[in-house]
Scaffold this motif. Structure first.
Motif: not given
Length: 260
Positions: A224-242
């Motif tokens: 039951k997680v509430a909406v959460r925002y992030f103003s910046t993102v590590d550009p390699k985050l998605f590729s690192n997860i995969v």
């Protein structure tokens, strides 16, 4: 747009199949009534075994319907291929989707922001999704906008959606993934360009930045997680997860080869 086309396909296929189903039901009722035991006027033909006319009807008509449905389905499914980009004069927006326990993370790589359990995009703008999981297999689904597609660890799947109507659409998980599955929901907000710019400004003013360290906390199982925002993102985050799953698989494969 995609959802409307899929809805039309389902409706057309259903109505076409009813051309067989409805007459069969009506004829079954008619025959049961016409040849009931109390009806002495019905023809009694105990040696009857064949009718060319009946054979033609029960084989030719269904064959034509099946052929029509086959052509319709083949054509429609290729046109609605989730991996096929949608034709539009508007530049698409890219969104990277990560299925977690039990929430959804949306990364906007070109805009440098991210959100949890809330997806926003402008009306009339194609949305190109790249989807993965950092947990068990899941399924990304916005029923009113288009078909579902699986999210799997170490893999990337794709989906392309577009809507011409502003709205607040329900997004869900369509694949059971544990005790928090029933609350693994998000909202998909289709906005005007002005409203999307305002939403983007709000996200960019958020105090949190999504680094790899912060992501570790975000990825922990929660319900039951509430909406959460992030103003910046590590550009390699998605590729690192995969990549972290692919690296593990390559190591296991190398060990197996060595032992063999």
């Amino acid at each position: 747009m995609v959802g409307a086309a899929e809805s039309s396909l389902i409706a057309t296929a259903t109505y076409t199949m009813l051309l067989v189903v409805v007459p069969v039901i009506l004829l079954t009722l008619f025959i049961a009534w016409r040849y009931r035991a109390s009806n002495r006027n019905a023809t009694y033909a105990p040696k009857w075994a064949h009718s060319t006319a009946i054979e033609v009807v029960v084989w030719i008509i269904p064959a034509i319907i099946i052929l029509y449905l086959g052509i319709l389905t083949w054509k429609s499914t290729h046109e609605l291929d989730p991996y096929k980009p949608l034709e539009s004069s508007v530049k698409p927006i890219n969104v990277e989707v990560v299925a977690l326990d039990w929430k959804w993370l949306f990364i906007y790589p070109d805009l440098g922001v991210a959100s949890v359990n809330q997806l926003a995009f402008p009306v009339g703008t194609p949305v190109n999704f790249r989807i993965t999981s950092d947990s068990v297999m899941n399924s990304f689904f916005i029923p009113e906008l288009g078909g579902q597609i699986y999210a799997m660890a170490g893999m990337q799947t794709k989906l392309h959606l577009l809507t011409d109507h502003a709205g607040d659409y329900a997004g869900i998980s369509a694949n059971y993934s544990g005790k928090g599955f029933s609350d693994m929901k998000f909202r998909a907000l289709a906005m005007s360009n002005a409203d999307f710019d305002a939403w983007l400004k709000q996200v960019r003013n958020a105090p949190e930045a999504l680094s790899m360290d912060v992501y570790t906390g975000v990825a922990r199982p929660s319900e039951k997680v509430a909406v959460r925002y992030f103003s910046t993102v590590d550009p390699k985050l998605f590729s690192n997860i995969v990549a972290k799953y692919n690296y593990g698989n390559s190591v296991v494969g190398a060990n197996c080869v060595t032992k063999g």
